[in-house]
Design a protein around this motif. Structure first.
Motif, mmCIF file in Angstrom:
data_model
loop_
_atom_site.group_PDB
_atom_site.id
_atom_site.type_symbol
_atom_site.label_atom_id
_atom_site.label_comp_id
_atom_site.label_asym_id
_atom_site.label_seq_id
_atom_site.Cartn_x
_atom_site.Cartn_y
_atom_site.Cartn_z
ATOM 1 N N LEU A 167 0.696 -1.326 0.285
ATOM 2 C CA LEU A 167 -0.033 -0.162 0.222
ATOM 3 C C LEU A 167 0.966 1.294 0.167
ATOM 4 O O LEU A 167 0.615 2.370 -0.890
ATOM 5 C CB LEU A 167 -0.972 0.029 1.126
ATOM 6 C CG LEU A 167 -2.042 -1.016 1.086
ATOM 7 C CD1 LEU A 167 -2.892 -1.131 2.241
ATOM 8 C CD2 LEU A 167 -3.096 -0.670 -0.199
ATOM 9 N N ASP A 168 1.891 1.421 0.754
ATOM 10 C CA ASP A 168 2.564 2.591 0.781
ATOM 11 C C ASP A 168 3.244 2.764 -0.457
ATOM 12 O O ASP A 168 3.391 4.074 -1.020
ATOM 13 C CB ASP A 168 3.764 2.140 2.004
ATOM 14 C CG ASP A 168 3.117 2.484 3.437
ATOM 15 O OD1 ASP A 168 1.996 3.087 3.420
ATOM 16 O OD2 ASP A 168 3.959 2.133 4.349
ATOM 17 N N LEU A 169 3.799 1.758 -1.286
ATOM 18 C CA LEU A 169 4.580 1.893 -2.439
ATOM 19 C C LEU A 169 3.570 2.336 -3.423
ATOM 20 O O LEU A 169 3.887 3.067 -4.182
ATOM 21 C CB LEU A 169 5.273 0.582 -2.692
ATOM 22 C CG LEU A 169 5.966 0.531 -4.122
ATOM 23 C CD1 LEU A 169 7.060 1.591 -3.901
ATOM 24 C CD2 LEU A 169 6.760 -0.947 -4.138
ATOM 25 N N ILE A 170 2.279 1.788 -3.256
ATOM 26 C CA ILE A 170 1.397 2.273 -4.348
ATOM 27 C C ILE A 170 1.034 3.704 -4.151
ATOM 28 O O ILE A 170 0.899 4.530 -5.145
ATOM 29 C CB ILE A 170 0.082 1.246 -4.277
ATOM 30 C CG1 ILE A 170 0.361 -0.135 -4.551
ATOM 31 C CG2 ILE A 170 -1.156 1.918 -4.946
ATOM 32 C CD1 ILE A 170 -0.876 -0.895 -4.211
ATOM 33 N N ARG A 171 0.903 4.051 -3.034
ATOM 34 C CA ARG A 171 0.385 5.579 -2.837
ATOM 35 C C ARG A 171 1.530 6.504 -3.060
ATOM 36 O O ARG A 171 1.180 7.369 -3.601
ATOM 37 C CB ARG A 171 0.288 5.779 -1.255
ATOM 38 C CG ARG A 171 -1.021 4.988 -0.694
ATOM 39 C CD ARG A 171 -1.620 5.425 0.694
ATOM 40 N NE ARG A 171 -2.624 4.909 1.131
ATOM 41 C CZ ARG A 171 -2.736 3.875 1.948
ATOM 42 N NH1 ARG A 171 -1.433 3.383 2.449
ATOM 43 N NH2 ARG A 171 -3.753 3.623 2.329
ATOM 44 N N SER A 172 2.744 5.984 -3.005
ATOM 45 C CA SER A 172 4.008 7.094 -3.402
ATOM 46 C C SER A 172 4.391 6.968 -4.716
ATOM 47 O O SER A 172 5.137 7.321 -5.404
ATOM 48 C CB SER A 172 5.120 6.565 -2.453
ATOM 49 O OG SER A 172 5.737 5.496 -2.526
ATOM 50 N N ALA A 173 3.875 5.874 -5.332
ATOM 51 C CA ALA A 173 4.413 5.225 -6.901
ATOM 52 C C ALA A 173 4.244 6.472 -7.991
ATOM 53 O O ALA A 173 2.833 6.940 -7.681
ATOM 54 C CB ALA A 173 3.866 4.184 -7.320
ATOM 55 N N THR A 174 5.128 6.912 -8.448
ATOM 56 C CA THR A 174 5.107 7.604 -9.855
ATOM 57 C C THR A 174 5.694 6.804 -11.083
ATOM 58 O O THR A 174 6.315 5.931 -10.744
ATOM 59 C CB THR A 174 5.969 8.925 -9.668
ATOM 60 O OG1 THR A 174 7.268 8.545 -9.654
ATOM 61 C CG2 THR A 174 5.599 9.618 -8.192
ATOM 62 N N PRO A 175 5.323 7.404 -12.247
ATOM 63 C CA PRO A 175 5.893 6.786 -13.298
ATOM 64 C C PRO A 175 7.513 6.469 -13.331
ATOM 65 O O PRO A 175 8.089 5.601 -13.886
ATOM 66 C CB PRO A 175 5.516 7.541 -14.407
ATOM 67 C CG PRO A 175 4.344 8.331 -14.033
ATOM 68 C CD PRO A 175 4.680 8.441 -12.659
ATOM 69 N N ARG A 176 8.140 7.497 -12.607
ATOM 70 C CA ARG A 176 9.547 7.440 -12.500
ATOM 71 C C ARG A 176 10.144 6.333 -11.640
ATOM 72 O O ARG A 176 11.318 6.115 -11.498
ATOM 73 C CB ARG A 176 10.359 8.756 -12.295
ATOM 74 C CG ARG A 176 10.222 9.821 -13.285
ATOM 75 C CD ARG A 176 10.741 11.140 -12.477
ATOM 76 N NE ARG A 176 10.004 11.650 -11.703
ATOM 77 C CZ ARG A 176 9.147 12.424 -11.305
ATOM 78 N NH1 ARG A 176 8.357 12.636 -12.666
ATOM 79 N NH2 ARG A 176 8.582 12.904 -10.241
ATOM 80 N N SER A 177 9.267 5.725 -10.769
ATOM 81 C CA SER A 177 9.615 4.684 -9.829
ATOM 82 C C SER A 177 9.821 3.388 -10.176
ATOM 83 O O SER A 177 10.025 2.592 -9.431
ATOM 84 C CB SER A 177 8.698 4.849 -8.604
ATOM 85 O OG SER A 177 7.498 4.342 -9.030
ATOM 86 N N LYS A 178 9.479 3.284 -11.498
ATOM 87 C CA LYS A 178 9.346 1.860 -12.127
ATOM 88 C C LYS A 178 10.805 1.172 -11.900
ATOM 89 O O LYS A 178 11.999 1.822 -12.176
ATOM 90 C CB LYS A 178 9.032 1.878 -13.638
ATOM 91 C CG LYS A 178 9.093 0.560 -14.181
ATOM 92 C CD LYS A 178 8.749 0.596 -15.870
ATOM 93 C CE LYS A 178 9.756 1.419 -16.469
ATOM 94 N NZ LYS A 178 9.065 1.543 -17.862
ATOM 95 N N ARG A 179 10.809 -0.104 -11.461
ATOM 96 C CA ARG A 179 11.900 -0.844 -11.570
ATOM 97 C C ARG A 179 12.001 -1.900 -12.343
ATOM 98 O O ARG A 179 10.941 -2.379 -12.881
ATOM 99 C CB ARG A 179 11.897 -1.446 -9.966
ATOM 100 C CG ARG A 179 11.034 -2.516 -9.635
ATOM 101 C CD ARG A 179 11.565 -3.492 -8.548
ATOM 102 N NE ARG A 179 12.598 -4.374 -9.015
ATOM 103 C CZ ARG A 179 12.922 -5.240 -8.316
ATOM 104 N NH1 ARG A 179 12.429 -5.686 -7.251
ATOM 105 N NH2 ARG A 179 13.783 -6.203 -8.800
ATOM 106 N N TRP A 180 13.179 -2.265 -12.792
ATOM 107 C CA TRP A 180 13.198 -3.574 -13.877
ATOM 108 C C TRP A 180 13.540 -4.612 -13.279
ATOM 109 O O TRP A 180 14.332 -5.069 -12.290
ATOM 110 C CB TRP A 180 14.480 -2.930 -14.531
ATOM 111 C CG TRP A 180 14.191 -1.792 -15.350
ATOM 112 C CD1 TRP A 180 14.604 -0.501 -15.114
ATOM 113 C CD2 TRP A 180 13.645 -1.651 -16.645
ATOM 114 N NE1 TRP A 180 14.346 0.218 -16.041
ATOM 115 C CE2 TRP A 180 13.480 -0.257 -16.953
ATOM 116 C CE3 TRP A 180 12.832 -2.515 -17.589
ATOM 117 C CZ2 TRP A 180 12.936 0.388 -18.202
ATOM 118 C CZ3 TRP A 180 12.347 -2.213 -18.737
ATOM 119 C CH2 TRP A 180 12.176 -0.618 -19.145
#
Length: 318
Positions: A287-300
């Motif tokens: 949940l915390d990761l979802i709330r703070s996610a932005t398009p730039r936070s994508k990990r490979w």
């Protein structure tokens, strides 16, 4: 004069992967997201992911989905179904000798059918399940934009349903090769979307999602496992190919939710409540990761990310 800057509202897309009974964990994920009031602006699914996504997109609340699953699994229709027979064959010790014998005979009957028919199971069984969970509407009428993925066996291409019958799109996406006969659509022969796209992350991204949440319900791939039979080697090769294919899609996700589904067989629908709980727990952890996610936070993601050490293995230094 200083102009006010307005923050763009994030468009959140949800990609639900295939996995047979393990896909019931998607319901738990949706329960957690709904409870936390995290909006879903577009939803797409493959195979059972398409079924759950279609029900949700057409307005069915996750709690209602869970109730319907429980009701269906207790029904005589499911208890006498081909899927239940397959589940019984993979049961670990809880069946009586008589039940195992009955299951054995049913399985041999279905295998004989496979020599003469394009699918082990009657398509009518899957159609009834779809009709039980999915509204008889057009895709254009869903409350949330919905997409389903299928595979055209003739051309070997990915087919994305963005219009037409909602139920028919789910039927095509869920037509597991060998189990359910492909769906004929004019010159196309449509089968399970998981053949070509296990989790439709890239599709959700193309459809305009700023943040892509992926839900992966594949069986765990354990390392350091023995392979002593041709069947186990074949299964391992298939698992590795699927993991590689899944890795390409997960590279497009900003958040990956991976419920702990262990090595459950695709037919173990009787584990529904456990799977729903697993999905809910996995979503809460992110949940915390979802709330703070932005398009730039994508990990490979790499193939290594998809393998877990075998539970029986231990590593010692030197």
């Amino acid at each position: 004069m200083r102009q006010r800057t307005r923050h763009k509202v994030r468009t959140i897309g949800l990609a639900l992967g295939g996995g047979g009974a393990r896909g019931l964990a998607h319901i738990g994920v949706l329960k957690a997201l709904d409870r936390e009031k995290i909006p879903i602006h577009i939803i797409a699914g493959t195979s059972i992911g398409a079924l759950v996504a279609a029900a949700f997109a057409s307005g069915m609340h996750p709690e209602e989905m869970e109730k319907r699953v429980e009701s269906y699994l207790q029904s005589k229709k499911f208890q006498t179904s081909a899927i239940k027979a397959i589940e019984n064959a993979h049961a670990k010790g809880e069946l009586t000798l008589g039940q195992r014998l009955q299951s054995f005979l049913k399985n041999r009957y279905f295998l004989v059918q496979a020599m003469f028919k394009p699918g082990l199971f009657p398509s009518e069984e899957l159609q009834e399940i779809i009709e039980y969970f999915v509204s008889d509407i057009q895709i254009e009428e869903t409350q949330i934009p919905f997409r389903a993925v299928a595979t055209d066996l003739v051309q070997g291409t990915q087919i994305v349903f963005s219009s037409g019958s909602l139920r028919q799109s789910v039927m095509a996406s869920c037509a597991v090769p060998g189990a359910i006969a492909p769906v004929r659509d004019e010159d196309r022969l449509l089968s399970d979307g998981g053949i070509i796209c296990l989790i439709p992350c890239s599709l959700v991204r193309r459809e305009g999602a700023d943040v892509v949440i992926a839900v992966s319900v594949d069986r765990d791939i354990c390392t350091e496992k023995e392979f002593t039979t041709a069947v186990s080697i074949y299964q391992r090769v298939n698992d590795i190919m699927c993991a590689r294919l899944k890795g390409y899609e997960l590279a497009e996700a900003d958040v990956v939710i991976a419920p702990e589904v262990g090595d459950l067989h695709w037919s173990e629908f009787s584990q529904a409540l456990t799977l729903v709980d697993a999905g809910e727990r996995a979503a809460v952890e992110k949940l915390d990761l979802i709330r703070s996610a932005t398009p730039r936070s994508k990990r490979w993601f790499t193939l290594k990310d998809l393998f877990r050490p075998h539970p029986k293995s231990s590593h010692s230094a030197g």
